[in-house]
Design an enzyme around this catalytic site. Structure first.
Site, mmCIF file in Angstrom:
data_model
loop_
_atom_site.group_PDB
_atom_site.id
_atom_site.type_symbol
_atom_site.label_atom_id
_atom_site.label_comp_id
_atom_site.label_asym_id
_atom_site.label_seq_id
_atom_site.Cartn_x
_atom_site.Cartn_y
_atom_site.Cartn_z
ATOM 1 N N GLU A 1 -5.207 -1.322 5.991
ATOM 2 C CA GLU A 1 -6.277 -1.858 5.142
ATOM 3 C C GLU A 1 -6.724 -0.863 4.072
ATOM 4 O OE1 GLU A 1 -10.413 -1.212 7.278
ATOM 5 O OE2 GLU A 1 -9.085 -2.352 8.580
ATOM 6 N N THR B 1 16.241 22.320 6.049
ATOM 7 C CA THR B 1 17.032 22.050 7.248
ATOM 8 C C THR B 1 18.382 22.764 7.229
ATOM 9 O OG1 THR B 1 17.817 20.018 6.212
ATOM 10 C CG2 THR B 1 15.950 19.830 7.714
ATOM 11 N N ILE C 1 14.001 -3.855 -0.710
ATOM 12 C CA ILE C 1 14.171 -2.439 -1.015
ATOM 13 C C ILE C 1 14.953 -1.797 0.130
ATOM 14 C CG2 ILE C 1 13.029 -0.273 -1.586
ATOM 15 C CD1 ILE C 1 12.472 -2.609 -3.520
ATOM 16 N N GLY D 1 0.802 -1.220 0.000
ATOM 17 C CA GLY D 1 0.000 0.000 0.000
ATOM 18 C C GLY D 1 0.830 1.263 0.000
ATOM 19 N N LYS E 1 10.614 4.328 7.353
ATOM 20 C CA LYS E 1 11.640 5.065 6.608
ATOM 21 C C LYS E 1 11.877 6.476 7.119
ATOM 22 C CE LYS E 1 10.063 2.683 2.401
ATOM 23 N NZ LYS E 1 8.733 2.248 2.894
ATOM 24 N N LEU F 1 10.960 11.179 -5.448
ATOM 25 C CA LEU F 1 10.092 12.346 -5.465
ATOM 26 C C LEU F 1 8.643 11.940 -5.310
ATOM 27 C CD1 LEU F 1 11.757 14.228 -8.431
ATOM 28 C CD2 LEU F 1 11.837 14.906 -6.040
ATOM 29 N N LYS G 1 20.670 5.536 2.929
ATOM 30 C CA LYS G 1 20.939 5.866 4.323
ATOM 31 C C LYS G 1 21.547 4.697 5.090
ATOM 32 C CE LYS G 1 17.386 9.417 4.461
ATOM 33 N NZ LYS G 1 17.241 9.456 2.999
#
Length: 610
Positions: free
Chosen positions: A313, A468, A402, A287, A364, A445, A406
């Site tokens: 769900e 940042t 996947i 999802g 993530k 993106l 990082k």
């Protein structure tokens, strides 16, 4: 005036034109006055011509056309209708009238009728266009690309639906087109003239109508155009031109993705078919932004069954409905399950026995995982272990995890847990029949948690846009291209690889924010301000794609590379996992200490300096 009234008026004008043409033709034929015997012939010939030419105009549909859009097709129709009507009237006159109508009269009738009938209609078009052009216009537009696509867009924009838009002209890099005109609009220069022309001509909108050029060229044009302050729009695809779909409706605003300038990915379709077609494929995290795109791109390869596994769900329901509508013949199985639940994972693998597993389920978000390190471990480490063990135990052919850039020299809990997950997958590969691999790439993106949606929300409320650090850089890809390379990587896997995707050049986050503000029609720092919040916990100024000990190897694909790090033994990892399990309920600092012993985490301050 109603449409029926306009048609009736136009028909009356045509009848007057026919009679005027006949009378003047006889007058030119007989300079000294029309003889009495020819006066009667003129009247009879006028009645015959009125019926014949009038009927021909009706037959060829000249009263069903909107003449403000008249073009070459309408000229051809007028010519056919009048020539056919004139020939019929002349033929009938030869049969019915006692004396032959002079041939010179017939020629002049034909000429005069053609000129006047066509002239009335095209004068109406000129009148309509002049009325539009004299209106107070709000938007001055310039079209980049003086080819077929640009011409079609210009033609549509010159209609009454765009009364508030004034087309100024075209620009094109073809020097042979300079100072030429298309639809009455001049070709003003090439792409490098954009800044000057926008200022001189007070251009508000630039339309890029070059669907056949490379993405690199489009990116260059956008980079030139974005400095002008004009709003940018673009025709997206060559397929639309080929399919005849080019229209103003296909125009869209230029997006940040267009600025990346990377060429389309060329996939080895046979290689992908070989391991996906007629197989049971499972996608975890189906999802999510990456997981759902994996499902979209796997579905066209006709797997025997596609398992959508996810914890939420609503998101699973959404992707299931989309795939069911687009691929009605595909068997789709939805599985609501948490990868942290080991027993549930084993049940799923036992029941469906997938041949191929794409493991996209993960936490993530870097700052959130810094504050909740136990959840990062449970989901990213133990969740990956559960899914990988299920693939191993129940004979999956391939397992593709996947991962993230990082995971390289991590400064965050999220990055470290992804690196540990990579290590487990690689260690399991040494004893399993399943081909385990991981695919590592940077930011995508538009994904959940990406800076793009956050920036767009901030721009929508008038700013400020929050960055940042002014020197922070990241690698970026679009979701579709990242997923396409993930699927392609799976076909190259022999077991144990960490595939590294070519992310292109790194992008400064500050530049990204400035571009997004500009593409939204605002001026950075003037209309929308940019503020700096400081590096967040767990973040570093730049990301890397390879650790120091990894050696980069090539594959058959120029955008996919292989990193081969040192593999830790499975027994050693199991010992470390037991230590992780014992500290899950303790303070975050204790959890970080154990993580640090498995994968040393570099302090953010050092990452920023190095």
């Amino acid at each position: 005036m109603t449409a029926k009234s306009r048609v009736f008026l136009l028909f009356l004008i045509d009848l007057v034109i026919i009679w005027l043409s006949i009378v003047t033709s006889y007058m030119f034929r007989f300079y000294d006055g029309i003889p009495h015997e020819y006066l009667l012939q003129m009247m009879q010939f006028g009645v015959i011509s009125t019926i014949a030419i009038g009927g021909s105009l009706i037959y060829f549909g000249l009263y069903r056309r909107m003449w403000q859009y008249a073009s070459i097709g309408e000229i051809v129709s007028i010519f056919k209708a009048i020539v056919v009507g004139a020939l019929v009237s002349y033929g009938v006159a030869l049969l019915l009238l006692p004396a032959r109508v002079p041939f010179g009269v017939e020629v002049r009738v034909l000429e005069t009728t053609l000129v006047l009938v066509g002239g009335v209609r095209f004068l109406w078009r000129v009148f309509r266009n002049e009325r539009i052009n004299y209106k107070e216009t709000e938007i001055h537009s310039l079209i980049v690309g003086a080819g077929d696509c640009g011409m079609l867009i210009a033609k549509e924009m010159m209609g009454p639906s765009f009364a508030q838009t004034k087309l100024i002209g075209f620009i094109d890099d073809n020097r042979n087109k300079y100072h030429m005109s298309i639809l009455g609009l001049p070709v003003l220069g090439n792409r490098y003239d954009l800044p000057r022309l926008v200022k001189e001509k007070d251009i508000h909108e630039i339309i890029i109508a070059m669907p056949s050029v490379s993405r690199t060229e489009i990116s260059e044009i956008i980079n030139l155009a974005k400095t002008t302050g004009a709003k940018l729009k673009i025709i997206p695809a060559l397929n639309d031109l080929i399919a005849g779909k080019i229209s103003i409706k296909k125009l869209r605003d230029v997006s940040v993705e267009d600025l990346l300038g990377r060429e389309p990915i060329v996939a080895d379709l046979n290689g992908i078919l070989g391991y996906v077609h007629n197989k049971t494929v499972m996608v975890t995290g189906a999802g999510g932004s990456i997981g759902s795109e994996l499902c979209r791109q796997v579905a066209p390869f006709a797997p025997d069954k596609l398992l959508l596994l996810g914890h939420g769900e609503n998101s699973i329901y959404t992707i299931e409905k989309e795939l069911s509508n687009n691929f009605p013949e595909l068997e789709i199985v939805t599985v609501i399950a948490d990868v942290q639940d080991r027993n549930r994972m084993m049940d799923v693998f036992r029941t469906f026995r997938p041949h191929v597993v794409f493991h996209a389920a993960a936490h993530k978000h870097v700052p959130l995982m810094e504050r909740n390190p136990s959840e990062a471990i449970k989901n990213n480490v133990f969740g990956t272990r559960n899914v990988a063990d299920g693939a191993d135990r129940f004979g999956a052919e391939r397992f593709v995890m996947i991962s993230s850039d990082k995971a390289v020299n991590p400064t965050s809990v999220m990055g470290a847990t992804k690196r540990i997950a990579e290590m487990y997958v690689q260690s399991l590969n040494t004893t399993s029949q399943t081909k385990f691999s991981a695919v590592r790439f940077g930011n995508v993106l538009g994904s959940r948690g990406s800076v793009i949606p956050a920036f767009k929300q901030q721009i929508a409320v008038g700013g400020p846009v929050t960055v940042t650090h002014p020197d922070m850089v990241r690698y970026f890809m679009t979701i579709p291209e990242a997923v396409q390379l993930v699927i392609q990587s799976g076909s190259f896997a022999k077991g144990g690889e960490v595939f590294v995707l070519d992310m292109g050049e790194p992008v400064r986050i500050l530049t990204l924010a400035e571009d997004l503000i500009t593409l939204s029609g605002y001026e950075p720092y003037k209309d929308i301000d940019i503020t700096f919040s400081g590096i967040r916990e767990g973040e570093k100024l730049y990301e890397e794609l390879l650790t120091d000990e990894e050696n980069l190897g090539s594959t058959q694909h120029d955008r996919i590379f292989i990193g081969r790090p040192n593999v830790i033994s499975q027994n050693q990892l199991e010992l470390e996992f037991k230590r992780l399990e014992r500290v899950l309920a303790e303070e975050p600092s204790a959890i970080r200490e154990v993580i640090n012993q498995i994968v040393p985490m570099q302090p953010v301050a050092q990452a920023a300096i190095s």
